[in-house]
Scaffold this motif. Structure first.
Motif, PDB file in Angstrom:
ATOM      1  N   ARG A 141       0.853  -1.180   0.000  1.00 52.97           N
ATOM      2  CA  ARG A 141       0.000   0.000   0.000  1.00 52.97           C
ATOM      3  C   ARG A 141       0.891   1.233   0.000  1.00 52.97           C
ATOM      4  O   ARG A 141       1.903   1.273   0.693  1.00 52.97           O
ATOM      5  CB  ARG A 141      -0.853  -0.060   1.254  1.00 52.97           C
ATOM      6  N   SER A 142       0.514   2.222  -0.759  1.00 55.09           N
ATOM      7  CA  SER A 142       1.279   3.461  -0.804  1.00 55.09           C
ATOM      8  C   SER A 142       0.633   4.493   0.106  1.00 55.09           C
ATOM      9  O   SER A 142      -0.551   4.789  -0.011  1.00 55.09           O
ATOM     10  CB  SER A 142       1.344   3.999  -2.236  1.00 55.09           C
ATOM     11  N   LEU A 143       1.438   5.015   1.040  1.00 52.11           N
ATOM     12  CA  LEU A 143       0.992   6.080   1.933  1.00 52.11           C
ATOM     13  C   LEU A 143       1.974   7.235   1.815  1.00 52.11           C
ATOM     14  O   LEU A 143       3.171   7.048   2.050  1.00 52.11           O
ATOM     15  CB  LEU A 143       0.971   5.602   3.386  1.00 52.11           C
ATOM     16  N   ARG A 144       1.456   8.390   1.449  1.00 50.26           N
ATOM     17  CA  ARG A 144       2.300   9.576   1.314  1.00 50.26           C
ATOM     18  C   ARG A 144       3.526   9.294   0.462  1.00 50.26           C
ATOM     19  O   ARG A 144       4.637   9.715   0.756  1.00 50.26           O
ATOM     20  CB  ARG A 144       2.669  10.124   2.690  1.00 50.26           C
ATOM     21  N   GLY A 145       3.327   8.498  -0.607  1.00 52.61           N
ATOM     22  CA  GLY A 145       4.392   8.197  -1.552  1.00 52.61           C
ATOM     23  C   GLY A 145       5.369   7.118  -1.127  1.00 52.61           C
ATOM     24  O   GLY A 145       6.376   6.895  -1.792  1.00 52.61           O
ATOM     25  N   VAL A 146       5.079   6.421  -0.038  1.00 51.76           N
ATOM     26  CA  VAL A 146       5.973   5.380   0.471  1.00 51.76           C
ATOM     27  C   VAL A 146       5.211   4.049   0.484  1.00 51.76           C
ATOM     28  O   VAL A 146       4.070   3.981   0.943  1.00 51.76           O
ATOM     29  CB  VAL A 146       6.464   5.728   1.899  1.00 51.76           C
ATOM     30  N   GLU A 147       5.841   2.991  -0.012  1.00 48.51           N
ATOM     31  CA  GLU A 147       5.218   1.663  -0.049  1.00 48.51           C
ATOM     32  C   GLU A 147       5.358   0.949   1.298  1.00 48.51           C
ATOM     33  O   GLU A 147       6.445   0.951   1.891  1.00 48.51           O
ATOM     34  CB  GLU A 147       5.861   0.804  -1.139  1.00 48.51           C
ATOM     35  N   LEU A 148       4.265   0.343   1.755  1.00 52.07           N
ATOM     36  CA  LEU A 148       4.256  -0.456   2.979  1.00 52.07           C
ATOM     37  C   LEU A 148       3.644  -1.819   2.669  1.00 52.07           C
ATOM     38  O   LEU A 148       2.517  -1.890   2.171  1.00 52.07           O
ATOM     39  CB  LEU A 148       3.432   0.217   4.073  1.00 52.07           C
ATOM     40  N   ALA A 149       4.372  -2.868   2.985  1.00 53.66           N
ATOM     41  CA  ALA A 149       3.866  -4.224   2.781  1.00 53.66           C
ATOM     42  C   ALA A 149       2.843  -4.555   3.867  1.00 53.66           C
ATOM     43  O   ALA A 149       3.000  -4.163   5.025  1.00 53.66           O
ATOM     44  CB  ALA A 149       5.011  -5.222   2.817  1.00 53.66           C
ATOM     45  N   ASN A 150       1.803  -5.276   3.470  1.00 51.30           N
ATOM     46  CA  ASN A 150       0.835  -5.783   4.437  1.00 51.30           C
ATOM     47  C   ASN A 150       0.198  -7.045   3.879  1.00 51.30           C
ATOM     48  O   ASN A 150       0.597  -7.539   2.824  1.00 51.30           O
ATOM     49  CB  ASN A 150      -0.204  -4.718   4.814  1.00 51.30           C
ATOM     50  N   ALA A 151      -0.758  -7.578   4.588  1.00 54.26           N
ATOM     51  CA  ALA A 151      -1.457  -8.782   4.142  1.00 54.26           C
ATOM     52  C   ALA A 151      -2.947  -8.598   4.383  1.00 54.26           C
ATOM     53  O   ALA A 151      -3.359  -8.085   5.427  1.00 54.26           O
ATOM     54  CB  ALA A 151      -0.952 -10.004   4.900  1.00 54.26           C
ATOM     55  N   TYR A 152      -3.730  -9.026   3.409  1.00 58.34           N
ATOM     56  CA  TYR A 152      -5.180  -9.069   3.596  1.00 58.34           C
ATOM     57  C   TYR A 152      -5.473 -10.403   4.264  1.00 58.34           C
ATOM     58  O   TYR A 152      -5.120 -11.469   3.737  1.00 58.34           O
ATOM     59  CB  TYR A 152      -5.911  -8.950   2.259  1.00 58.34           C
ATOM     60  N   MET A 153      -6.043 -10.351   5.468  1.00 64.49           N
ATOM     61  CA  MET A 153      -6.325 -11.574   6.236  1.00 64.49           C
ATOM     62  C   MET A 153      -7.818 -11.672   6.502  1.00 64.49           C
ATOM     63  O   MET A 153      -8.514 -10.667   6.618  1.00 64.49           O
ATOM     64  CB  MET A 153      -5.543 -11.567   7.552  1.00 64.49           C
ATOM     65  N   ARG A 154      -8.286 -12.915   6.611  1.00 68.49           N
ATOM     66  CA  ARG A 154      -9.707 -13.161   6.852  1.00 68.49           C
ATOM     67  C   ARG A 154      -9.877 -14.315   7.823  1.00 68.49           C
ATOM     68  O   ARG A 154      -9.092 -15.265   7.829  1.00 68.49           O
ATOM     69  CB  ARG A 154     -10.406 -13.484   5.532  1.00 68.49           C
ATOM     70  N   LYS A 155     -10.916 -14.208   8.612  1.00 68.01           N
ATOM     71  CA  LYS A 155     -11.305 -15.289   9.520  1.00 68.01           C
ATOM     72  C   LYS A 155     -12.767 -15.609   9.263  1.00 68.01           C
ATOM     73  O   LYS A 155     -13.627 -14.728   9.365  1.00 68.01           O
ATOM     74  CB  LYS A 155     -11.129 -14.878  10.975  1.00 68.01           C
ATOM     75  N   LEU A 156     -13.023 -16.860   8.901  1.00 69.85           N
ATOM     76  CA  LEU A 156     -14.418 -17.287   8.738  1.00 69.85           C
ATOM     77  C   LEU A 156     -14.988 -17.575  10.115  1.00 69.85           C
ATOM     78  O   LEU A 156     -14.316 -18.148  10.970  1.00 69.85           O
ATOM     79  CB  LEU A 156     -14.494 -18.526   7.852  1.00 69.85           C
ATOM     80  N   LEU A 157     -16.221 -17.168  10.316  1.00 69.12           N
ATOM     81  CA  LEU A 157     -16.880 -17.360  11.612  1.00 69.12           C
ATOM     82  C   LEU A 157     -17.857 -18.504  11.519  1.00 69.12           C
ATOM     83  O   LEU A 157     -18.587 -18.638  10.532  1.00 69.12           O
ATOM     84  CB  LEU A 157     -17.593 -16.078  12.035  1.00 69.12           C
ATOM     85  N   ARG A 158     -17.866 -19.282  12.541  1.00 72.02           N
ATOM     86  CA  ARG A 158     -18.807 -20.407  12.589  1.00 72.02           C
ATOM     87  C   ARG A 158     -20.198 -19.906  12.908  1.00 72.02           C
ATOM     88  O   ARG A 158     -20.378 -19.064  13.784  1.00 72.02           O
ATOM     89  CB  ARG A 158     -18.405 -21.413  13.657  1.00 72.02           C
ATOM     90  N   SER A 159     -21.126 -20.452  12.222  1.00 69.55           N
ATOM     91  CA  SER A 159     -22.523 -20.124  12.512  1.00 69.55           C
ATOM     92  C   SER A 159     -22.955 -20.907  13.746  1.00 69.55           C
ATOM     93  O   SER A 159     -22.672 -22.094  13.874  1.00 69.55           O
ATOM     94  CB  SER A 159     -23.395 -20.507  11.308  1.00 69.55           C
ATOM     95  N   GLU A 160     -23.641 -20.232  14.643  1.00 73.57           N
ATOM     96  CA  GLU A 160     -24.110 -20.892  15.862  1.00 73.57           C
ATOM     97  C   GLU A 160     -25.200 -21.921  15.543  1.00 73.57           C
ATOM     98  O   GLU A 160     -25.467 -22.796  16.342  1.00 73.57           O
ATOM     99  CB  GLU A 160     -24.666 -19.842  16.855  1.00 73.57           C
ATOM    100  N   THR A 161     -25.828 -21.788  14.376  1.00 70.44           N
ATOM    101  CA  THR A 161     -26.896 -22.717  14.028  1.00 70.44           C
ATOM    102  C   THR A 161     -26.390 -23.913  13.232  1.00 70.44           C
ATOM    103  O   THR A 161     -27.120 -24.852  12.997  1.00 70.44           O
ATOM    104  CB  THR A 161     -27.983 -21.999  13.205  1.00 70.44           C
ATOM    105  N   ALA A 162     -25.112 -23.871  12.808  1.00 71.97           N
ATOM    106  CA  ALA A 162     -24.563 -24.993  12.043  1.00 71.97           C
ATOM    107  C   ALA A 162     -24.422 -26.220  12.922  1.00 71.97           C
ATOM    108  O   ALA A 162     -24.124 -26.131  14.102  1.00 71.97           O
ATOM    109  CB  ALA A 162     -23.199 -24.622  11.454  1.00 71.97           C
ATOM    110  N   VAL A 163     -24.651 -27.376  12.315  1.00 70.64           N
ATOM    111  CA  VAL A 163     -24.551 -28.632  13.080  1.00 70.64           C
ATOM    112  C   VAL A 163     -23.309 -29.372  12.674  1.00 70.64           C
ATOM    113  O   VAL A 163     -22.881 -29.400  11.591  1.00 70.64           O
ATOM    114  CB  VAL A 163     -25.788 -29.512  12.825  1.00 70.64           C
TER     115      VAL A 163
END
Length: 163
Positions: A141-163
């Motif tokens: 990602r570029s901020l104020r003309g400077v590149e910063l490495a990052n990661a897009y992360m995700r967590k799937l959530l369990r449904s309380e109704t799932a069996v």
């Protein structure tokens, strides 16, 4: 004995304290993974106070407090995106991040969200992984003309109704 930490919703007037948390987190904690130039681009010494105020009011984060002192904050947007997640650089590794993450996950489940996600710094990636987030994509990602490495992360959530 240290005061216990509690989490509450954002209140108008929290903005300056959250700005200090953001700045100290980036400058004191993220410094191990980013150059001084990247740190300054990410969290410059001077931020537009009105823009920051408006951003915090829009994000409406949860705020972690030790006594009455804010020591961390994190938000959860309606689509499950975490835009800000910061613990004060003066209070690292004291369980504050864990309390905030638990609050976000409880909120996500209350809202019946299927997942939570965030663009995560190199510094925060191990923390998010500990809480079940997985890297979906490595980014820069570029901020104020400077590149910063990052990661897009995700967590799937369990449904309380799932069996």
């Amino acid at each position: 004995m240290k005061e216990s930490i509690r989490v509450r919703r954002f209140r108008e007037g929290d903005e300056a304290a959250l700005s200090e948390i953001f700045h100290s987190a980036v400058h004191r904690i993220a410094l191990v993974d980013y150059t001084r130039r990247q740190i300054e681009a990410w969290a410059p010494r001077t931020l537009d106070a009105l823009a920051w105020r408006d951003a915090m009011r829009t994000l409406a984060p949860f705020v972690a407090l030790r006594g009455e002192q804010p020591v961390g904050y994190a938000d959860l947007q309606g689509n499950g995106y975490i835009d800000h997640f910061f613990v004060s650089g003066h209070h690292p590794r004291q369980g504050i991040g864990g309390l905030l993450m638990a609050r976000l996950e409880a909120e996500a489940k209350r809202r019946h969200l299927q997942a939570m996600c965030a663009d995560v710094s190199r510094t925060a990636e191990p923390f998010f992984a500990r809480y079940g987030f997985e890297v979906v994509e490595r980014r820069s990602r570029s901020l104020r003309g400077v590149e910063l490495a990052n990661a897009y992360m995700r967590k799937l959530l369990r449904s309380e109704t799932a069996v």
